[in-house]
Write a protein that holds these residues in place. Structure first.
Motif, mmCIF file in Angstrom:
data_model
loop_
_atom_site.group_PDB
_atom_site.id
_atom_site.type_symbol
_atom_site.label_atom_id
_atom_site.label_comp_id
_atom_site.label_asym_id
_atom_site.label_seq_id
_atom_site.Cartn_x
_atom_site.Cartn_y
_atom_site.Cartn_z
ATOM 1 N N LYS A 135 -1.573 -1.237 -4.664
ATOM 2 C CA LYS A 135 -1.671 -1.141 -3.207
ATOM 3 C C LYS A 135 -0.331 -0.752 -2.591
ATOM 4 C CE LYS A 135 -5.539 -4.164 -1.991
ATOM 5 N NZ LYS A 135 -5.960 -5.290 -1.132
ATOM 6 N N PHE B 125 -7.440 0.006 2.343
ATOM 7 C CA PHE B 125 -8.365 -0.555 1.366
ATOM 8 C C PHE B 125 -9.504 -1.316 2.065
ATOM 9 C CE2 PHE B 125 -4.582 0.310 -1.019
ATOM 10 C CZ PHE B 125 -5.047 0.716 -2.247
ATOM 11 N N SER C 147 -11.782 -4.070 -2.548
ATOM 12 C CA SER C 147 -10.330 -4.240 -2.634
ATOM 13 C C SER C 147 -9.724 -5.023 -1.480
ATOM 14 C CB SER C 147 -9.646 -2.874 -2.735
ATOM 15 O OG SER C 147 -9.962 -2.260 -3.961
#
Length: 470
Positions: free
Chosen positions: A239, A255, A364
Motif C-alpha cells: 500500500k 484501496f 483491501s
C-alpha cells in the motif's frame, strides 16, 4: 537480518534516518522517525516510547506510554525518502514488557504460533491479489449542509465526450471491459511497472501486474505467496509503495472497495495453503484435487464466514462491492474454477506444491494482520472439527433461478450484520488466546460507533434524488 546486519546496512547505505512503523487497530499504518545514529543493538530489545492513547481503540490517557520494538527482519531502504531505512515494529507494554494484545501484528504472530502448537501445520502460506484504483483527481466533503464526492480518470468511459483533452484520445475503457488492455487504452502500464520494481527492490516478490476489469484505472499487482506474518508485512509495503508511486505520477491511489458505482469493485483475493515439514497439505484426490484436510479447511471458512466478514470486509463501503453481477461473491459456496463462488479452487497447475484454494470475499480495506489471522483460525477449526463444506457449486451463481439461489447461504449484506455475526460466533477466534474478548469487543465497538452509526445518521446524496420532491 539480525540487528547487527541492520546496523551494517545503515553504514553501507549511509542511512541518516530510521522510520519506525506499525499498524493501528483499524488498519492504518503509523510511523515516526529517529536519527540513524540513535539506533543501536540494544534498541531492538529496549524499543522506543510513544503515546498509545493517541491511537484509535488502544490505551486510555492515564496509561498512554507504550513501546515500539523494531523487528530487524523487516528492514528495507525507503525508495521515496532520502537516506531512510524502514522497519516494522511490535508493540509492548513498557512496564511488563508483554506484547500488546491489541497490536494487530501480535495477533498474527499468535495465530502462527497457535497453528504450530496444534501440530496440524507449521506454515500457513497466503498469496494476496490486492486490487486498487488509480485516479487522476478526487474531491469529497461532508458537513452540515452538503455531501459529495467526485473522482476522475482520463481512461474512464465517462470521458469519451470530454472536449479539449488529447490525453488517451478515443481510447476509453468501457465499464467491465478493463481486463488486460494494452496501451494507449491502458494508461497506467508505466506506473504499475514502477510499483512492481519498487516492491521487488524492497524485498517483496511479485508474480505479475496488470489492468483490472473496471474502467477508471483499476489495477492489480500480484505478490508471491509467503507465510501469514510476512504476507501481512508485505501488504503494508504494498500500500505504501502503490500510493507513493501514484503521487509521483501526479495521480492518487485508493484501496476503497467500491469507489465507482455500476462497475467492479476492488477485492483482496487470498490464495491459501497449509504446509508441514516442507510438504503441502492441501493436495489430494478429493474435489478439485484437494485433500481431506483442504476440504475441512474450506468447511471452517464457510461455516464462520459471516463472522469473518467483520475483519475481512470491515467497512460500510465493502458491502457495496458484494452485489450480484460484478464478479464479487454473494453466496457462501465453493467451486472448481468458478469465480462466482466465495471459494475457488484454481486449476493453473497440477503440481502438489501449487494446490491451494482462493477465498474471494475479503477486500483491501481490511487490516491484513487481523483478517488473515481470523481466516487461519477458521481453517484450523474446520480441520479440527472435520467441518464438511457441503456440495460444490458448478453453475454460474448469477444464472441461478430464484428458488435455487434461495437455497444457498449468502454473505452478510452490511457491516452491521457482519458485526452481529462476530458477536454471535467468535469462540473459534479465542482459541489459544490468539484473539481476546477485549480485541473482539473493541473491534465491534469501534466499527459500530465510528462507522456504522456515523453513516446511518448522515443524509446520502442519492436520497435527495429519490426524496427531495416527495
Amino acid at each position: 537480518m539480525t540487528p547487527r546486519e541492520v546496523l551494517a546496512l545503515c553504514r553501507e547505505r549511509e542511512i541518516q534516518a530510521v522510520d519506525l512503523r506499525f499498524m493501528d487497530f483499524p488498519g492504518t499504518q503509523k510511523h515516526f522517525t529517529i536519527p540513524a545514529k540513535i539506533l543501536a543493538e540494544k534498541s531492538f530489545e529496549d524499543g522506543f516510547g510513544f503515546d498509545g492513547s493517541s491511537m484509535r481503540g488502544w490505551k486510555a490517557i492515564n496509561e498512554s506510554d507504550m513501546l515500539v520494538v523494531p523487528q530487524p527482519d523487516t528492514a528495507f531502504v525507503d525508495p521515496f525518502m532520502s537516506n531512510t531505512l524502514v522497519m516494522t515494529c511490535n508493540i509492548q507494554d513498557p512496564i511488563t514488557r508483554e506484547d500488546y494484545a491489541k497490536d494487530p501484528r501480535n495477533v498474527a504472530r499468535k495465530a502462527e504460533s497457535y497453528m504450530r502448537s496444534t501440530k496440524i501445520a507449521d506454515v500457513a502460506n497466503f498469496g494476496p491479489e490486492a486490487e486498487f484504483f488509480i485516479f487522476d483527481d478526487v474531491r469529497f466533503d461532508q458537513n452540515e449542509h452538503e455531501c459529495y464526492y467526485h473522482v476522475d480518470s482520463i481512461e474512464g468511459q465517462w470521458n469519451r465526450g470530454k472536449a479539449g483533452s488529447t490525453q488517451n484520445a478515443g481510447y476509453k475503457i468501457r465499464h467491465k471491459e478493463g481486463y488486460f488492455p494494452v496501451p494507449p487504452a491502458d494508461t497506467l502500464q508505466e506506473a504499475r511497472t514502477e510499483m512492481m520494481l519498487a516492491l521487488m527492490e524492497c524485498g517483496v516478490d511479485v508474480e505479475a501486474q496488470h489492468h483490472e476489469v473496471a474502467t477508471g484505472g483499476q489495477c492489480e499487482i500480484d505478490m508471491k505467496y509467503a507465510p501469514l506474518l510476512k504476507t501481512a508485512d508485505n501488504l503494508l509495503r504494498y500500500k505504501y509503495i502503490v500510493k507513493n508511486v501514484a503521487v509521483r505520477h501526479g495521480k492518487t491511489a485508493t484501496f476503497m472497495p467500491k469507489p465507482l458505482w455500476n462497475d467492479n469493485g476492488s477485492g483482496l483475493h487470498l490464495h491459501m495453503s497449509l504446509w508441514k515439514d516442507g510438504k503441502p497439505l492441501f493436495a489430494g484426490s478429493r474435489y478439485g484435487g484437494l485433500s481431506e484436510m483442504g476440504m475441512y479447511a474450506m468447511g471452517g471458512i464457510l461455516k464462520h464466514a459471516p463472522a469473518l466478514f467483520a475483519f475481512c470486509c470491515p467497512t460500510t463501503n465493502s458491502y457495496k462491492r458484494l452485489i450480484a453481477g460484478f464478479e464479487a461473491p454473494i453466496n457462501l459456496t465453493y467451486s472448481y474454477r468458478n469465480r462466482s463462488a466465495a471459494i475457488r479452487i484454481p486449476v493453473h497447475s497440477p503440481h502438489p506444491e501449487n494446490k491451494r484454494f482462493e477465498f474471494r470475499c475479503p477486500d483491501s480495506s481490511s487490516n491484513p494482520y487481523l483478517a488473515m489471522s481470523a481466516v487461519l483460525m477458521a481453517m484450523l477449526d474446520g480441520i479440527q472439527n472435520k467441518i464438511d463444506p457441503g456440495h460444490p457449486l458448478e453453475k454460474d451463481i448469477y444464472d441461478l433461478k430464484p428458488d435455487e439461489l434461495a437455497e444457498l447461504p449468502s454473505v452478510p449484506d452490511s457491516l452491521e450484520h457482519a458485526l452481529q455475526a462476530l458477536r454471535d460466533d467468535h469462540k473459534f477466534l479465542l482459541t489459544g488466546d490468539v484473539f481476546t474478548e477485549d480485541v473482539i469487543d473493541t473491534w465491534i465497538w469501534y466499527k459500530t460507533n465510528q462507522e456504522v452509526a456515523a453513516l446511518r445518521e448522515r443524509p446520502h446524496p442519492y436520497e435527495f434524488a429519490m426524496y427531495y420532491d416527495i
